[in-house]
Design an enzyme around this catalytic site. Structure first.
Site, PDB file in Angstrom:
ATOM      1  N   HIS A 366      27.983  53.075 -71.164  1.00 51.32           N
ATOM      2  CA  HIS A 366      27.524  52.446 -69.924  1.00 51.32           C
ATOM      3  C   HIS A 366      27.180  50.977 -70.066  1.00 51.32           C
ATOM      4  CE1 HIS A 366      26.982  56.218 -67.566  1.00 51.32           C
ATOM      5  NE2 HIS A 366      26.839  56.730 -68.764  1.00 51.32           N
ATOM      6  N   LYS A 559      17.935  46.064 -57.774  1.00 55.92           N
ATOM      7  CA  LYS A 559      18.457  46.600 -59.035  1.00 55.92           C
ATOM      8  C   LYS A 559      17.430  46.244 -60.107  1.00 55.92           C
ATOM      9  CE  LYS A 559      22.197  43.964 -58.375  1.00 55.92           C
ATOM     10  NZ  LYS A 559      23.351  44.808 -58.626  1.00 55.92           N
ATOM     11  N   ARG A 560      17.587  46.775 -61.336  1.00 57.19           N
ATOM     12  CA  ARG A 560      16.687  46.360 -62.396  1.00 57.19           C
ATOM     13  C   ARG A 560      16.733  44.834 -62.548  1.00 57.19           C
ATOM     14  NH1 ARG A 560      14.237  50.343 -65.655  1.00 57.19           N
ATOM     15  NH2 ARG A 560      13.351  48.530 -66.704  1.00 57.19           N
ATOM     16  N   LYS A 565      22.062  40.174 -64.582  1.00 58.51           N
ATOM     17  CA  LYS A 565      22.288  40.492 -63.168  1.00 58.51           C
ATOM     18  C   LYS A 565      22.044  39.276 -62.276  1.00 58.51           C
ATOM     19  CE  LYS A 565      20.982  45.365 -63.866  1.00 58.51           C
ATOM     20  NZ  LYS A 565      22.111  46.210 -63.388  1.00 58.51           N
ATOM     21  N   THR A 667      26.396  50.680 -59.172  1.00 56.73           N
ATOM     22  CA  THR A 667      26.557  51.784 -58.226  1.00 56.73           C
ATOM     23  C   THR A 667      25.816  51.458 -56.924  1.00 56.73           C
ATOM     24  OG1 THR A 667      24.755  52.875 -59.411  1.00 56.73           O
ATOM     25  CG2 THR A 667      26.983  53.676 -59.833  1.00 56.73           C
ATOM     26  N   LYS A 671      26.673  52.044 -52.693  1.00 52.03           N
ATOM     27  CA  LYS A 671      25.763  52.552 -51.650  1.00 52.03           C
ATOM     28  C   LYS A 671      25.720  51.575 -50.481  1.00 52.03           C
ATOM     29  CE  LYS A 671      23.288  54.568 -55.448  1.00 52.03           C
ATOM     30  NZ  LYS A 671      22.246  54.346 -56.480  1.00 52.03           N
TER      31      LYS A 671
HETATM   32  C1  26W Z   1      16.818  51.366 -74.349  1.00 53.90           C
HETATM   33  C2  26W Z   1      18.186  51.770 -74.506  1.00 53.90           C
HETATM   34  C3  26W Z   1      19.011  51.767 -73.299  1.00 53.90           C
HETATM   35  C4  26W Z   1      20.215  51.140 -73.333  1.00 53.90           C
HETATM   36  C5  26W Z   1      21.046  51.190 -72.269  1.00 53.90           C
HETATM   37  C6  26W Z   1      18.619  52.438 -72.137  1.00 53.90           C
HETATM   38  C7  26W Z   1      19.466  52.487 -71.056  1.00 53.90           C
HETATM   39  C8  26W Z   1      20.688  51.853 -71.129  1.00 53.90           C
HETATM   40  C9  26W Z   1      21.681  51.996 -69.994  1.00 53.90           C
HETATM   41  C10 26W Z   1      23.066  51.969 -70.564  1.00 53.90           C
HETATM   42  C11 26W Z   1      21.516  51.019 -68.920  1.00 53.90           C
HETATM   43  C12 26W Z   1      22.231  51.416 -67.653  1.00 53.90           C
HETATM   44  O1  26W Z   1      21.642  52.036 -66.794  1.00 53.90           O
HETATM   45  N1  26W Z   1      23.499  51.033 -67.509  1.00 53.90           N
HETATM   46  C13 26W Z   1      24.125  51.075 -66.205  1.00 53.90           C
HETATM   47  O2  26W Z   1      24.856  52.275 -66.048  1.00 53.90           O
HETATM   48  C14 26W Z   1      25.347  52.382 -64.731  1.00 53.90           C
HETATM   49  C15 26W Z   1      26.002  53.728 -64.597  1.00 53.90           C
HETATM   50  O3  26W Z   1      27.181  53.787 -65.331  1.00 53.90           O
HETATM   51  C16 26W Z   1      26.290  51.232 -64.421  1.00 53.90           C
HETATM   52  O4  26W Z   1      26.689  51.328 -63.073  1.00 53.90           O
HETATM   53  C17 26W Z   1      25.608  49.896 -64.665  1.00 53.90           C
HETATM   54  O5  26W Z   1      26.535  48.844 -64.522  1.00 53.90           O
HETATM   55  C18 26W Z   1      25.013  49.870 -66.057  1.00 53.90           C
HETATM   56  O6  26W Z   1      24.253  48.690 -66.252  1.00 53.90           O
END
Ligand code: 26W
Length: 829
Positions: A366, A559-560, A565, A667, A671
């Site tokens: 992701h 978003k975060r 971003k 995503t 929406k």
């Molecule tokens: C702390 C470790 C960690 C690393 C990465 C925690 C969480 C993450 C995720 C990969 C972050 C995340 O939410 N990624 C998002 O995933 C969505 C679903 O596929 C995508 O639509 C977003 O672009 C992506 O940033």
């Protein structure tokens, strides 16, 4: 215990009268309250009334899926960002109207009851919400998929804004209990930590391993029903909660150390206490590794237990009938844990265990951000999971043989590809373990998957091209249109019928209604947007005390908060608009309300500064009488799933402005599109596919492309952009002169420095001109309202591809290969 409970059970009647009877029974006889009771009890009684109607189909679905020979998929994820459940189940069971009538009979309002429910905020952002949309679509498609996650006591923190600064508060989502979960202690599993490996020879003289002297923790499952859309299927999300073992309580207790035994109990139960609130940077905390292993081990043991119930100890067909999807690298320790269980507990040999493991595991990536790629120190692994470390070393040894076979003379390749990163503090690269252990590796949008093959995982792609594939994300139309936007739903149903809800490709039937001569439809579409803007404006007035005029463009970025971003680019545009107003350059002015929302990881200093900056700009702009309705800015506190359900339907403009190549998919963009917002976006993630679906005439594209970003990065000079651009100079001047922080001078210096640094990886200033020009086009388009509405309808009508129903069908067709399983109708036998 002996009993003669009849085997046949029937679904309860769901007429308004029958619902009313159940509701009263719950409230009076189960909860023990009547009139004048707190709203959470009313919510509980309503939810349990509905849950009773889910229960029989839940049994039937399980019975159908647990027949011998049925292949099942398991979605392993540290995060499931479910949001609220009540409204969703009502839609899926087609009971919204009946329940509304029932509650009206008690002078209660359904929406008010729904709003009492706490969000299940068991996720950070995109990755967690995606898991929730996937669960909804799998149930709606009759796919036998079970989710496995963690039952966090505290989910994503609650965000407060104090003097413009983010503050975090614990999220006590379980304070009033959760009517949607069933504790199932009979399926408790035992998870090992610590100890050491002991080798021995079995009766066939094979070398085998025992993991001994471990400290164990119990995993107690909580099952959550996942109903499908009007199809009687109810799948399961199983969430594990950590509990101390009795022995380890009793041992210390008997030794007279009561406090010590309680401390030990606490440390075991800490494992599922809180969700880690980081969505990009991994910081190597021991507790986080404990969480990951706890999920992997409890889930895999549970799956093997259920396999043996059906098929006995025969593992020959296991790989044909089971598939695991790992949501990012977070559950990747599953590769080694499945090997351990098959070898140490089920007595399989290495080769057989490895064949099963690599035929059943699949991995979804992701993110491309290097700081988000998980690594765990070998030292920590040695202490916490010694037996798993043995197995990882052995997996790596076999893998290095394969690397040597492909690149016989290239030592450097071995070093780069190794699962173990060597150095003074050796690390385990979880993404490498995931790829080596999986038969499928996928990205989450077209561009992202291509970048994985060409960049991050290039050598792995050279080694195993057949493993790599793309699965463009989606969102569930049940939550993101039907539930979030009932007015739009009614209008669409009236216009093209309701088949689009279960097959979103049919929403394209709206396209003819975008035509200029469809005046009546345009007026109704606009009225829906207007009503939704009113609903949001009301909340913004209540929570922020800021008046959003619904005649203005609602320009929204939620978003975060993360530098990639580029909320900062949005902030620069706010300052630019303000500066234009102050200079009197307001011919053809289009009034705008800009809304930003999102949480910053508590330790991400720069992200928190960005929140403060936006709040300070908002304060200055909103309180300047010269600005008035021309520009209003609000920061939405505590952005979560339920807020998005109000925000997306009210948006005119969706901000998707990440540096090209950095947003894996996005995503939120989908929406917004479904709800008729136009996108201003870079050529990044799923924006590209949105643009393809809706056509470039209906999308505001701007900014550098991935190859341009890459080419420019080494000699990026932000100063050059500044020198060439008066507007940018004005903006930077206002920032530098402490215009937005007169009382707290220099607090934004690090932001200014990062923007002006040649090492700014997000290259914000490089896209400033193009962004501002495109925002001007947005404003010019808005002046032509009939054109805007046409474009808006085209967005909704072109969103069919972005249903997670489509995404799940692709996962199933290419990766899982499950047969749909429908529960038997009629009474349960
Ligand atoms: C702390 C470790 C960690 C690393 C990465 C925690 C969480 C993450 C995720 C990969 C972050 C995340 O939410 N990624 C998002 O995933 C969505 C679903 O596929 C995508 O639509 C977003 O672009 C992506 O940033």
């Amino acid at each position: 215990m002996k009993n003669c409970i009849p085997e046949e059970i029937q679904t309860l009647p769901s007429t308004p009268d029958a619902l009313a009877k159940s509701f009263k029974r719950y409230l009076i006889y189960h909860i023990g309250r009547k009139t004048g009771c707190p709203p959470n009890y009313l919510f509980e009684a309503v939810s349990k009334t509905l849950r009773d109607r889910v229960m029989v189909n839940w049994h039937k679905t399980r019975a159908a899926q647990e027949q011998k020979g049925v292949k099942q998929a398991y979605y392993l994820s540290l995060e499931f960002l479910m949001g609220r459940a009540l409204g969703n189940h009502l839609i899926n069971l087609d009971l919204t109207d009946n329940m509304r009538k029932t509650l009206e009979g008690f002078c209660m309002d359904l929406e008010e009851i729904e709003s009492v429910e706490a969000d299940a905020g068991l996720g950070n952002g995109g990755l967690g919400r995606l898991a929730a949309c996937f669960m909804d679509s799998c149930a709606s498609l009759n796919l036998p998929v079970m989710g496995y996650g963690l039952h966090y006591e505290y989910g994503m923190f609650r965000q407060l804004i104090n003097h413009g600064y983010q503050e975090e508060e614990p999220d006590q989502w379980l304070r009033h209990g959760n009517p949607w979960e069933l504790r199932r202690p009979e399926y408790t599993q035992r998870v090992h930590f610590g100890g050491r490996t002991e080798f021995y020879r079995d009766k066939n003289n094979h070398l085998r391993a025992h993991w001994v002297d471990t400290h164990d923790v119990l995993a107690v499952p909580y099952d959550v029903p996942i109903s499908g859309y009007k199809n009687n299927t109810v799948n399961t999300l199983r969430l594990w909660k950590a509990a101390a073992t009795e022995e380890f309580d009793l041992y210390e207790f008997n030794a007279g150390d009561y406090a010590g035994s309680m401390a030990a109990k606490n440390s075991a139960e800490n494992i599922t206490m809180v969700l880690y609130p980081n969505d990009s940077s991994e910081n190597g905390k021991e507790l986080r590794l404990r969480q990951q292993y706890f999920l992997a081990s409890a889930s895999l043991q549970d799956i093997l237990r259920r396999w043996e119930l059906r098929e006995g100890k025969n593992y020959q067909y296991f790989a044909e009938k089971n598939v695991f999807q790992m949501n990012d690298t977070h559950p990747t320790i599953s590769v080694a844990e499945l090997m351990r269980l098959l070898m140490d507990e089920k007595n399989l040999g290495w080769d057989q265990a490895w064949a099963i493991t690599t035929k059943t595991l699949a991995y979804t990536n992701h993110t491309l951000l290097p700081e988000a790629l998980e690594k765990w120190s070998v030292e920590l692994f040695q202490a916490l999971l010694p037996r798993l470390l043995d197995i990882i070393y052995e997996i790596n040894a076999h893998f290095m043989d394969a690397v040597r076979a492909k690149w016989p003379t290239n030592i450097e390749k071995q070093r780069q590809l190794s699962i173990i990163e060597e150095g003074p503090h050796p690390q385990i690269r979880m993404a490498h373990l995931a790829i080596v252990g999986s038969f499928s590796v996928n990205g989450v949008a077209d561009l992202h998957s291509k970048l994985l093959c060409q960049g991050l995982f290039k050598d792995f792609y050279a080694l195993w091209p057949e493993k790599f594939n793309n699965k463009t994300n989606g969102v569930t139309p049940r939550r993101w249109i039907v539930h979030a936007n009932p007015l739009l739903t009614k209008l669409i149903n009236k216009t093209i019928g309701d088949e689009w809800i279960a097959d979103l490709s049919k929403i394209s039937q709206l396209k003819p209604f975008a035509a200029e001569d469809q005046k009546a439809f345009h007026a109704q579409f606009k009225a829906v947007k207007q009503a939704n803007k009113q609903r949001l404006a009301h909340i913004i007035q209540e929570t922020c005390g800021i008046a959003f005029n619904t005649e203005s463009i609602f320009d929204i970025q939620v978003k975060r908060i993360h530098e990639y971003k580029r909320q900062l680019l949005n902030a620069l545009h706010m300052i630019h608009l303000y500066s234009q107003i102050k200079q009197g350059k307001t011919d053809n002015w289009v009034n705008r309300c800009i809304l930003v929302g999102g949480k910053a990881a508590p330790s991400y200093v720069m992200a928190k500064k960005i929140i403060k900056l936006i709040n300070n700009i908002a304060y200055v702009v909103n309180n300047d009488p010269e600005v008035g309705d021309k520009l209003k800015i609000a920061f939405y506190p505590n952005y979560d799933v339920s807020s998005m359900e109000i925000i997306a339907p009210a948006a005119d403009l969706s901000e998707q402005i990440s540096t090209a190549g950095k947003e894996a998919s996005g995503t939120g963009n989908m929406k917004f599109m479904m709800n008729g917002a136009l996108t201003i976006g870079t050529y990044d993630g799923a924006n590209i596919e949105i643009l393809e679906q809706v056509g470039e005439d209906n999308f505001f594209l701007f900014g550098l492309k991935v190859n341009e970003i890459e080419a420019l990065l080494p000699h990026y000079q932000p100063i050059d952009y500044l020198q060439q651009d008066n507007d940018l100079q004005n903006v930077m001047h206002l920032l530098k002169s402490n215009h937005f922080n007169a009382l707290e001078p220099h607090i934004f210096d690090d932001i200014i420095n990062s923007l002006l640094s040649p090492h700014d990886p997000w290259m914000t200033l490089a896209d400033f001109r193009s962004y501002v020009d495109t925002q001007n086009q947005v404003a010019q388009t808005w002046l032509n309202q009939s054109q805007w509405i046409r474009m808006s309808i085209m967005n909704t009508a072109s969103s069919g591809f972005f249903s997670t129903d489509r995404t799940m069908q692709e996962y199933n067709h290419d990766i899982w290969k499950l047969k749909t399983i429908k529960p038997q109708l009629g009474t349960l036998k």
